[in-house]
Design an enzyme around this catalytic site. Structure first.
Site, PDB file in Angstrom:
ATOM      1  N   ILE A 119       9.077  -3.807   4.023  1.00 31.32           N
ATOM      2  CA  ILE A 119       9.543  -4.828   4.952  1.00 31.32           C
ATOM      3  C   ILE A 119       8.314  -5.261   5.758  1.00 31.32           C
ATOM      4  CG2 ILE A 119      10.274  -3.128   6.667  1.00 31.32           C
ATOM      5  CD1 ILE A 119      12.535  -5.050   7.454  1.00 31.32           C
ATOM      6  N   ASP A 120       8.054  -6.562   5.802  1.00 31.39           N
ATOM      7  CA  ASP A 120       6.859  -7.067   6.481  1.00 31.39           C
ATOM      8  C   ASP A 120       6.844  -6.665   7.955  1.00 31.39           C
ATOM      9  OD1 ASP A 120       5.962  -8.301   4.179  1.00 31.39           O
ATOM     10  OD2 ASP A 120       6.872 -10.235   4.665  1.00 31.39           O
ATOM     11  N   MET A 121       5.647  -6.569   8.507  1.00 28.50           N
ATOM     12  CA  MET A 121       5.499  -6.152   9.904  1.00 28.50           C
ATOM     13  C   MET A 121       6.309  -7.038  10.850  1.00 28.50           C
ATOM     14  SD  MET A 121       2.060  -5.756  12.243  1.00 28.50           S
ATOM     15  CE  MET A 121       1.826  -7.528  12.447  1.00 28.50           C
TER      16      MET A 121
END
Length: 307
Positions: A119-121
């Site tokens: 999951i992207d930052m």
């Protein structure tokens, strides 16, 4: 700091992996990984082989959680789900990373707990976490076999009036000479399919809240597909902005004011809303508890943004 140096003294020479197994309580595979990643030093020099006999003064760089009090929203004996805040890394990117969600994951469930998927930052929302090694293997296989149904929410540029799907193959971009994108729509890439459904349109902000359901799991899939159909996600720092601005963002030289002007928000307005899967004899459907619709407050009015 999440990684700290632990100092020891070895009087009786022994193989490096055996010392690590006994002192840290890790498996042989984990001990070998510590050596392979350059985290064991003997008399100040990096140990290069796990079978090497070592003695004397030893330092080991180990992960020691520095939690911030983020608790899971749902738990079973095998897994848990966290609502990740936007701007939080899942894993540390370097030994100097001051905090990642892994700190709270390990604080809650011990050293064998781990995140199951990416999951992207800047993406907020649900993250599935295994609590033991057996569950980790099983749950990762479940993701790889596409047996998990995921849905996301996003605030996007423009008006979306009806549901639609994007079936466009994606591949990694290796040419940064003209455009700085991680992934590209390309016929030679891997197939990627996403279904989109509008939920709410705000005419004053000229933005639509949509639900995105990916049927494949390509990197940046939702972001690229929305950019491709000219409805980029507000706040996306890569897709939908001028190349020089994206580079400035990646180089950490972009001010918050510049980001709001060029990207329409000070964070990427993408949220992992739900996960649905079958595991160990039970069906699960978990919804995020974060009220993502309220994130609309972060959107800059159209007349004050170039997005």
């Amino acid at each position: 700091m999440a990684f700290v140096n632990k100092k020891y003294s070895i009087e009786t020479p022994m193989p490096a992996f055996l010392f690590l197994m006994r002192k840290l309580g890790v498996s042989q595979g984990e001990a070998q990984k510590i050596v392979a990643t350059g985290r064991l030093f003997v008399e100040g020099a990096k140990c290069l082989h796990s079978g090497e006999t070592i003695a004397g003064n030893v330092e080991v760089k180990i992960f020691e959680p520095q939690p911030r009090g983020i608790a899971p929203i749902f738990t079973t004996p095998d897994f848990a789900l966290f609502d990740k805040p936007s701007g939080t890394l899942v894993h540390p990117t370097t030994y100097r990373t001051p905090y990642s969600l892994l700190d709270d994951i390990r604080q809650n469930f011990g050293k064998d707990a781990n995140a199951i998927h990416r999951i992207d930052m800047e993406t907020s929302g649900l993250l599935l976490v295994s609590r033991n090694k057996q569950a980790e293997k099983r749950l990762k296989t479940m993701f790889e076999d596409r047996n998990v149904k995921k849905s996301y929410l996003a605030w996007v540029k423009g008006r979306v009036e009806k549901p639609f799907s994007v079936d466009e193959s994606l591949m990694q971009n290796n040419d940064f000479s003209t455009i700085k994108l991680k992934m590209l729509v390309h016929p030679e890439g891997k197939r990627a399919l996403t279904h989109f459904e509008p939920i709410e349109y705000d005419p004053l902000l000229h933005t639509t809240l949509i639900r995105a359901t990916p049927h494949t799991g390509r990197q940046h899939q939702i972001r690229v597909h929305l950019f491709h159909v000219k409805h980029p996600i507000l706040g996306d720092p890569i897709y939908g902005v001028p190349t020089d601005i994206a580079i400035k963002y990646l180089d950490k030289k972009l001010t918050n004011e510049e980001r709001c002007f060029y990207m329409g928000a000070d964070r990427m307005l993408l949220h992992a809303q739900s996960l649905e899967f079958f595991d160990n004899g039970a069906n699960y459907r978990i919804e995020s508890r974060i009220d993502f619709e309220k994130e609309k407050i972060k959107i800059v009015p159209p007349e004050k943004r170039d997005f």
